[in-house]
Every structure is written in C-alpha cells, then in structure tokens.
Enzyme design. Structure first.
Site, PDB file in Angstrom:
ATOM      1  N   GLU A  89     -13.938 -30.532  26.553  1.00  0.00           N
ATOM      2  CA  GLU A  89     -12.608 -30.889  26.049  1.00  0.00           C
ATOM      3  C   GLU A  89     -11.636 -31.255  27.168  1.00  0.00           C
ATOM      4  O   GLU A  89     -10.772 -32.117  26.982  1.00  0.00           O
ATOM      5  CB  GLU A  89     -12.030 -29.732  25.223  1.00  0.00           C
ATOM      6  CG  GLU A  89     -12.773 -29.408  23.940  1.00  0.00           C
ATOM      7  CD  GLU A  89     -12.602 -30.482  22.877  1.00  0.00           C
ATOM      8  OE1 GLU A  89     -11.574 -31.182  22.885  1.00  0.00           O
ATOM      9  OE2 GLU A  89     -13.506 -30.621  22.024  1.00  0.00           O
ATOM     10  N   GLU A 106      -4.157 -34.099  25.908  1.00  0.00           N
ATOM     11  CA  GLU A 106      -5.014 -35.177  25.419  1.00  0.00           C
ATOM     12  C   GLU A 106      -4.562 -36.519  25.977  1.00  0.00           C
ATOM     13  O   GLU A 106      -3.361 -36.818  26.037  1.00  0.00           O
ATOM     14  CB  GLU A 106      -4.961 -35.203  23.889  1.00  0.00           C
ATOM     15  CG  GLU A 106      -5.764 -36.292  23.229  1.00  0.00           C
ATOM     16  CD  GLU A 106      -5.620 -36.282  21.728  1.00  0.00           C
ATOM     17  OE1 GLU A 106      -6.187 -37.179  21.071  1.00  0.00           O
ATOM     18  OE2 GLU A 106      -4.930 -35.385  21.202  1.00  0.00           O
TER      19      GLU A 106
END
Length: 234
Positions: free
Chosen positions: A97, A106
C-alpha cells in the site's frame, strides 16, 4: 500472587455480572511483537524507499510499536506461528500500500472522491478522505469510525492521519483488527485478507497486485521462519 482458582472465579464472576468484557481475558500467547518486528526487519522494508519519499522520515518502528499498545491482541493471538503469520500479513499489505513506506498519502488522492452519503459520518466540505497511512485508510465512513475509536476528528481533520505518525499507525491497526485479524488468526489464509483490504483485486481484477502482496507475505514469513499456510490468493 493469589490462587489461580480464586482469580479465575473472580474473573468469571465479573463477566457474568457484566463488569468485565470478554476481550479483557482473551488468552494471548506471550509473543512480544517487538521481538519479531525488529529494527532490522523494519529497516529492511523502509530502506527500499527512495530518500526523496515523504514516508521515509515519517514512519518509524517506534511509532508502530507505540500503536500496538492500543491493540494488544495484534500479533499475540493463537500460536507463535499464528502471530508470525499475522505480523507478516500486516506488513505485506503495508509494504504494498505504501511502496515500502514511501507514501503517506495516496498518489493523486486529493483529486478523487471518497465521500459516500452518510448521516452518521457526513463529509465535511473541503476535506478529502482519500487513502492515507500504512493501510491507506479511505472513505468518510472509515475516517469517522476510526476517529471515534482512536480519538481524533476523522471527519473534520482527516489530514491528522498524514501528520501524526502514531495516529497513522493506529488507523492501520484499527482497520486490520476490524477487518483482517480474525481472518488470518482463524486460518482462513492470506488471500482472504486481500479480499478484505481490496476486493477489486480478487478474481482476476488485478492479478499483478495480488501476486505482489503474496510475494511480500511469503518473503516476510520466510524471514520469520514460519510457513505461509494455504489459500494465499483470492
């Protein structure tokens, strides 16, 4: 120290009287998470991130271990091998991730809409609920619930997850304990944790991503000298 029989009787009486939560007597196995997640193990992950990565100076082993104090069943449930597999699984997903702890937020997350209409966890105007932290916490309902559980304003101040490393790791563990802990410790396999974290990758949705997660998991299991078990994909 009191008699074991007396202590057991007091504990059981407390449960029956509603004075104790069953979770307070969950039998842990004596594993010390810090003995498995050594500084060398942690460095072996984060040292693969480029020096320019924001996460390189954010994520630390100390912050992770501090966060585990709030989730004492993490890495201590079942047998010693169960503990090793759970820790390996958690860090496999974190590695995937965050790109070896490179990313805090992100990529292009601010341009994406992670607001789902909700009366319980209403979105705050101007705030983004995109992926952030070790397991890339996403969506307003997760920020709201995690904030309520951990003790920060997830809806009005979601950026806290990117600014406070202790809270950041706690959000990862909060998500893990609610969505993956029982899966991996009950022997359902690593593949089921992939489905819990990102079901879109399963059933051919993103085979490369699934294989990358599995590779990290197998690597960490090997470092911990434990079999990865069965049912690795989804």
């Amino acid at each position: 120290m009191g008699s074991p029989k007396i202590l057991l009787a007091i504990t059981l009486a407390g449960i029956l009287a509603g004075l104790m939560m069953p979770e307070s007597i969950v039998m842990v196995n004596g594993v010390v998470v810090g003995d498995i997640v050594t500084q060398d193990f942690f460095n072996g992950i984060i040292n693969q991130a480029d020096s320019s990565c924001a996460g390189k100076s954010f994520y630390t082993r100390d912050a992770f271990l501090e966060a585990t104090n709030s989730y004492t069943s993490f890495g201590t449930t079942g047998t010693t091998d169960d503990s090793k597999r759970e820790i390996a699984a958690f860090f496999a997903h974190v590695t995937h991730e965050t790109g070896h702890f490179c990313y805090i937020e992100e990529i292009d997350g601010a341009s994406k809409n992670y607001c789902q209409e909700s009366t319980q966890y209403p979105c705050t105007s101007g705030k983004g609920y995109y992926g952030c932290g070790p397991l890339q916490l996403s969506w307003n309902y997760n920020y709201g619930a995690a904030g309520n559980s951990i003790g920060f304003d997830g809806l009005n101040s979601p950026e806290t997850v990117a600014n406070d490393v202790a809270i950041s790791f706690k959000t990862g563990l909060w998500f893990w304990m609610n969505g993956c802990h029982s899966i991996i410790t009950s022997g359902q396999g690593f593949g089921a944790t992939i489905k819990s974290i990102n079901s879109r990758e399963c059933n051919g949705g993103d085979t490369a991503a699934v294989q990358a997660r599995v590779q990290y998991y197998q690597d960490y299991c090997n470092q911990f000298s434990v079999s990865p078990g069965d049912n690795l994909t989804c």
